[in-house]
Design a protein around this motif. Structure first.
Motif, PDB file in Angstrom:
ATOM      1  N   LEU A 137      34.537  67.917 -53.621  1.00 33.40           N
ATOM      2  CA  LEU A 137      35.054  66.844 -52.519  1.00 33.40           C
ATOM      3  C   LEU A 137      36.563  67.110 -52.737  1.00 33.40           C
ATOM      4  CD1 LEU A 137      34.070  66.210 -49.589  1.00 33.40           C
ATOM      5  CD2 LEU A 137      34.351  64.090 -50.626  1.00 33.40           C
ATOM      6  N   ASP A 138      37.348  67.133 -53.912  1.00 36.47           N
ATOM      7  CA  ASP A 138      38.686  67.273 -54.058  1.00 36.47           C
ATOM      8  C   ASP A 138      39.294  68.042 -54.028  1.00 36.47           C
ATOM      9  OD1 ASP A 138      38.474  67.480 -56.305  1.00 36.47           O
ATOM     10  OD2 ASP A 138      38.492  66.144 -57.563  1.00 36.47           O
ATOM     11  N   ASP A 139      38.415  69.441 -53.446  1.00 34.71           N
ATOM     12  CA  ASP A 139      39.399  70.629 -53.905  1.00 34.71           C
ATOM     13  C   ASP A 139      40.707  70.837 -52.505  1.00 34.71           C
ATOM     14  OD1 ASP A 139      40.152  73.673 -53.358  1.00 34.71           O
ATOM     15  OD2 ASP A 139      38.384  73.190 -54.897  1.00 34.71           O
ATOM     16  N   PRO A 140      41.206  71.428 -52.819  1.00 33.64           N
ATOM     17  CA  PRO A 140      42.203  71.265 -51.563  1.00 33.64           C
ATOM     18  C   PRO A 140      41.254  72.723 -50.150  1.00 33.64           C
ATOM     19  CG  PRO A 140      43.536  72.286 -53.263  1.00 33.64           C
ATOM     20  CD  PRO A 140      41.802  71.711 -53.836  1.00 33.64           C
ATOM     21  N   ALA A 141      40.549  72.640 -50.183  1.00 30.37           N
ATOM     22  CA  ALA A 141      40.039  73.794 -49.847  1.00 30.37           C
ATOM     23  C   ALA A 141      38.930  72.662 -48.345  1.00 30.37           C
ATOM     24  CB  ALA A 141      39.408  74.476 -49.757  1.00 30.37           C
ATOM     25  N   LEU A 142      39.052  71.591 -49.426  1.00 30.44           N
ATOM     26  CA  LEU A 142      38.210  70.707 -48.627  1.00 30.44           C
ATOM     27  C   LEU A 142      39.998  69.094 -47.319  1.00 30.44           C
ATOM     28  CD1 LEU A 142      34.842  70.051 -49.739  1.00 30.44           C
ATOM     29  CD2 LEU A 142      35.345  71.659 -48.329  1.00 30.44           C
ATOM     30  N   ASP A 143      40.603  69.503 -47.977  1.00 26.65           N
ATOM     31  CA  ASP A 143      41.409  68.504 -47.464  1.00 26.65           C
ATOM     32  C   ASP A 143      41.220  68.472 -45.920  1.00 26.65           C
ATOM     33  OD1 ASP A 143      42.893  69.017 -49.642  1.00 26.65           O
ATOM     34  OD2 ASP A 143      44.358  69.601 -48.875  1.00 26.65           O
ATOM     35  N   GLU A 146      40.387  64.065 -45.149  1.00 28.92           N
ATOM     36  CA  GLU A 146      41.219  63.747 -44.344  1.00 28.92           C
ATOM     37  C   GLU A 146      40.387  63.606 -43.052  1.00 28.92           C
ATOM     38  OE1 GLU A 146      44.607  66.220 -43.900  1.00 28.92           O
ATOM     39  OE2 GLU A 146      45.384  65.701 -45.961  1.00 28.92           O
ATOM     40  N   GLY A 147      39.619  64.151 -42.492  1.00 28.09           N
ATOM     41  CA  GLY A 147      38.904  63.529 -41.252  1.00 28.09           C
ATOM     42  C   GLY A 147      38.174  62.746 -41.658  1.00 28.09           C
ATOM     43  N   ILE A 148      37.259  62.353 -42.675  1.00 33.70           N
ATOM     44  CA  ILE A 148      36.389  61.350 -42.885  1.00 33.70           C
ATOM     45  C   ILE A 148      36.928  59.644 -42.737  1.00 33.70           C
ATOM     46  CG2 ILE A 148      35.101  60.858 -44.319  1.00 33.70           C
ATOM     47  CD1 ILE A 148      33.700  63.321 -45.646  1.00 33.70           C
ATOM     48  N   GLU A 149      37.995  60.343 -43.628  1.00 34.30           N
ATOM     49  CA  GLU A 149      39.354  59.018 -43.674  1.00 34.30           C
ATOM     50  C   GLU A 149      39.471  58.792 -42.526  1.00 34.30           C
ATOM     51  OE1 GLU A 149      39.841  57.118 -46.104  1.00 34.30           O
ATOM     52  OE2 GLU A 149      39.300  58.608 -47.967  1.00 34.30           O
ATOM     53  N   ARG A 150      40.567  59.426 -41.566  1.00 34.58           N
ATOM     54  CA  ARG A 150      40.496  58.677 -40.245  1.00 34.58           C
ATOM     55  C   ARG A 150      39.837  57.965 -39.406  1.00 34.58           C
ATOM     56  NH1 ARG A 150      43.500  64.042 -39.964  1.00 34.58           N
ATOM     57  NH2 ARG A 150      41.975  64.673 -38.854  1.00 34.58           N
ATOM     58  N   LEU A 151      38.351  58.733 -39.508  1.00 32.67           N
ATOM     59  CA  LEU A 151      36.906  58.295 -38.493  1.00 32.67           C
ATOM     60  C   LEU A 151      36.605  57.029 -39.082  1.00 32.67           C
ATOM     61  CD1 LEU A 151      34.229  60.513 -37.929  1.00 32.67           C
ATOM     62  CD2 LEU A 151      33.674  58.439 -38.685  1.00 32.67           C
ATOM     63  N   ILE A 152      36.640  56.972 -40.225  1.00 24.45           N
ATOM     64  CA  ILE A 152      35.886  55.328 -40.415  1.00 24.45           C
ATOM     65  C   ILE A 152      36.600  54.612 -40.554  1.00 24.45           C
ATOM     66  CG2 ILE A 152      34.282  56.906 -42.199  1.00 24.45           C
ATOM     67  CD1 ILE A 152      36.052  56.353 -44.462  1.00 24.45           C
ATOM     68  N   GLN A 153      38.125  54.978 -40.269  1.00 19.65           N
ATOM     69  CA  GLN A 153      39.504  53.665 -40.382  1.00 19.65           C
ATOM     70  C   GLN A 153      39.045  53.873 -38.849  1.00 19.65           C
ATOM     71  OE1 GLN A 153      43.385  55.328 -42.377  1.00 19.65           O
ATOM     72  NE2 GLN A 153      41.804  55.197 -44.700  1.00 19.65           N
ATOM     73  N   GLY A 154      39.701  54.593 -38.616  1.00 15.50           N
ATOM     74  CA  GLY A 154      39.726  54.321 -36.391  1.00 15.50           C
ATOM     75  C   GLY A 154      37.935  53.282 -36.315  1.00 15.50           C
ATOM     76  N   TYR A 155      36.929  53.706 -37.361  1.00 12.79           N
ATOM     77  CA  TYR A 155      35.693  52.677 -36.478  1.00 12.79           C
ATOM     78  C   TYR A 155      36.451  50.719 -37.267  1.00 12.79           C
ATOM     79  CZ  TYR A 155      31.619  52.295 -35.577  1.00 12.79           C
ATOM     80  OH  TYR A 155      30.174  51.704 -34.686  1.00 12.79           O
ATOM     81  N   GLU A 156      37.082  50.963 -37.231  1.00 15.75           N
ATOM     82  CA  GLU A 156      37.623  49.448 -38.642  1.00 15.75           C
ATOM     83  C   GLU A 156      37.797  48.329 -36.755  1.00 15.75           C
ATOM     84  OE1 GLU A 156      40.778  49.229 -40.858  1.00 15.75           O
ATOM     85  OE2 GLU A 156      39.327  49.942 -42.132  1.00 15.75           O
ATOM     86  N   PRO A 157      37.301  47.086 -36.513  1.00 18.46           N
ATOM     87  CA  PRO A 157      37.075  46.253 -38.192  1.00 18.46           C
ATOM     88  C   PRO A 157      35.733  46.839 -38.529  1.00 18.46           C
ATOM     89  CG  PRO A 157      37.430  45.214 -35.847  1.00 18.46           C
ATOM     90  CD  PRO A 157      37.865  46.431 -35.423  1.00 18.46           C
ATOM     91  N   TYR A 158      34.756  47.336 -37.077  1.00 19.08           N
ATOM     92  CA  TYR A 158      33.254  47.637 -37.679  1.00 19.08           C
ATOM     93  C   TYR A 158      33.605  48.318 -39.307  1.00 19.08           C
ATOM     94  CZ  TYR A 158      33.739  46.474 -32.577  1.00 19.08           C
ATOM     95  OH  TYR A 158      34.376  45.664 -31.572  1.00 19.08           O
ATOM     96  N   PRO A 159      32.320  47.694 -39.556  1.00 16.35           N
ATOM     97  CA  PRO A 159      31.643  48.309 -41.368  1.00 16.35           C
ATOM     98  C   PRO A 159      31.953  50.086 -41.207  1.00 16.35           C
ATOM     99  CG  PRO A 159      30.843  46.945 -40.939  1.00 16.35           C
ATOM    100  CD  PRO A 159      31.473  46.914 -39.470  1.00 16.35           C
ATOM    101  N   ALA A 160      32.166  50.866 -42.304  1.00 14.32           N
ATOM    102  CA  ALA A 160      31.745  52.192 -42.042  1.00 14.32           C
ATOM    103  C   ALA A 160      31.917  52.947 -43.611  1.00 14.32           C
ATOM    104  CB  ALA A 160      32.371  53.118 -41.590  1.00 14.32           C
ATOM    105  N   LEU A 161      31.072  54.138 -43.645  1.00 10.06           N
ATOM    106  CA  LEU A 161      31.242  54.459 -44.649  1.00 10.06           C
ATOM    107  C   LEU A 161      30.511  55.766 -45.505  1.00 10.06           C
ATOM    108  CD1 LEU A 161      28.501  53.206 -47.548  1.00 10.06           C
ATOM    109  CD2 LEU A 161      27.661  52.880 -45.154  1.00 10.06           C
TER     110      LEU A 161
END
Length: 274
Positions: free
Chosen positions: A92-98, A102-117
């Motif tokens: 998952l830390d391979d540049p090919a999956l950047d 990044e999309g996952i991080e944006r998605l769960i951060q955008g869901y705040e304040p509700y929990p997401a993982l």
């Protein structure tokens, strides 16, 4: 971010036939039905399963698709049939999956304040937002050591379990979810995790009952009622996966979001994480 994968299924020494038959029987599909789905014949399916006919690479993938075989196990089928694996397993830390990361991080951060993982096939937490970390406040440090495991965090008697007001119902939901995944993935590591968390002691009802009557809701809408700062928050969870993934790592990721089930939960979360 870290990710832990279960071991890939070993190819059968007897070839691909027995593996395909096992998947077909697990899916409760007849040879004729599978043949119709895959634009083949029941006779050819029978020959493949008994080893009298070697399927083409395209046929192996077609049968796996119609049997809904997980991506990791499709590689095992190809190997058993004498072909190279088709699907890579990119860290998952391979540049090919950047872009994925990044999309996952944006998605769960955008869901705040509700929990997401986000978690992998072994229920190890890959990413979590501030809503999840808020719920984990007070959990002992030994349960927060990486790799975090969502099942251990939830069901361990020193984790979230004592705070979940409808623990028996929520625990039953989670264990059933794991049983379905074990049947789907045939992972020994997942089975070991299931046996571990299923053996955790469960408090007597009076120890976690909040005095409310049982929830009169359909099973698919079972809420998780959890205590936080003297309040009982109520959530309904939803799990999403990637559509038609072409990588084992991506195929095994799941995004779980927790939607507030009542206005009081909405208000409390917004007051904590504006």
């Amino acid at each position: 971010m870290t990710i832990v994968h279960s071991a890939a299924a070993a190819p059968s020494d007897r070839g691909v036939g027995p593996l395909l038959r096992a998947w077909r029987e697990q899916r409760r599909v007849s040879q004729l039905e599978l043949a119709l789905r895959a634009d083949s014949s029941a006779r050819h399916i029978s020959f493949v399963e008994t080893g009298r006919s070697r399927p083409s690479e395209e046929m192996v993938l077609r049968l796996a698709e119609h049997l809904e075989v997980p991506v990791r196990e499709r590689n095992a089928l190809l190997l058993a049939a004498g072909y190279a694996p088709r699907f890579p397993e990119t860290p998952l830390d391979d540049p090919a999956l950047d872009a994925v990361r990044e999309g996952i991080e944006r998605l769960i951060q955008g869901y705040e304040p509700y929990p997401a993982l986000v978690f992998d096939a072994g229920y190890h937490v890959v990413a979590a937002n501030r809503g999840i970390m808020m719920l984990l406040e007070g959990v002992p440090e030994f349960l927060l050591q990486p790799p975090l495991n969502t099942m251990r965090l939830t069901l361990h008697p020193e984790g979230l379990a004592p705070r979940i007001r409808n623990l028996r119902e929520w625990r039953g939901h989670l264990l059933e979810q794991m049983r379905r995944q074990i049947a789907l993935r045939r992972s020994e590591r997942l089975r070991e995790l299931y046996e571990e968390v299923a053996a955790y002691p469960v408090p007597d009802p009076e120890e976690f009952d909040d005095g409310q009557p049982p929830e009169q809701v359909p099973y698919f809408a079972l809420p998780m009622r959890i205590e936080h700062e003297g309040r009982t928050l109520s959530f309904i969870s939803s799990t999403s996966t990637f559509n038609t993934p072409m990588d084992v790592t991506v195929a095994e990721l799941a995004i779980e979001t927790f939607l507030p089930a009542d206005p009081a939960t909405v208000k409390h979360l917004h007051s904590l994480l504006p």
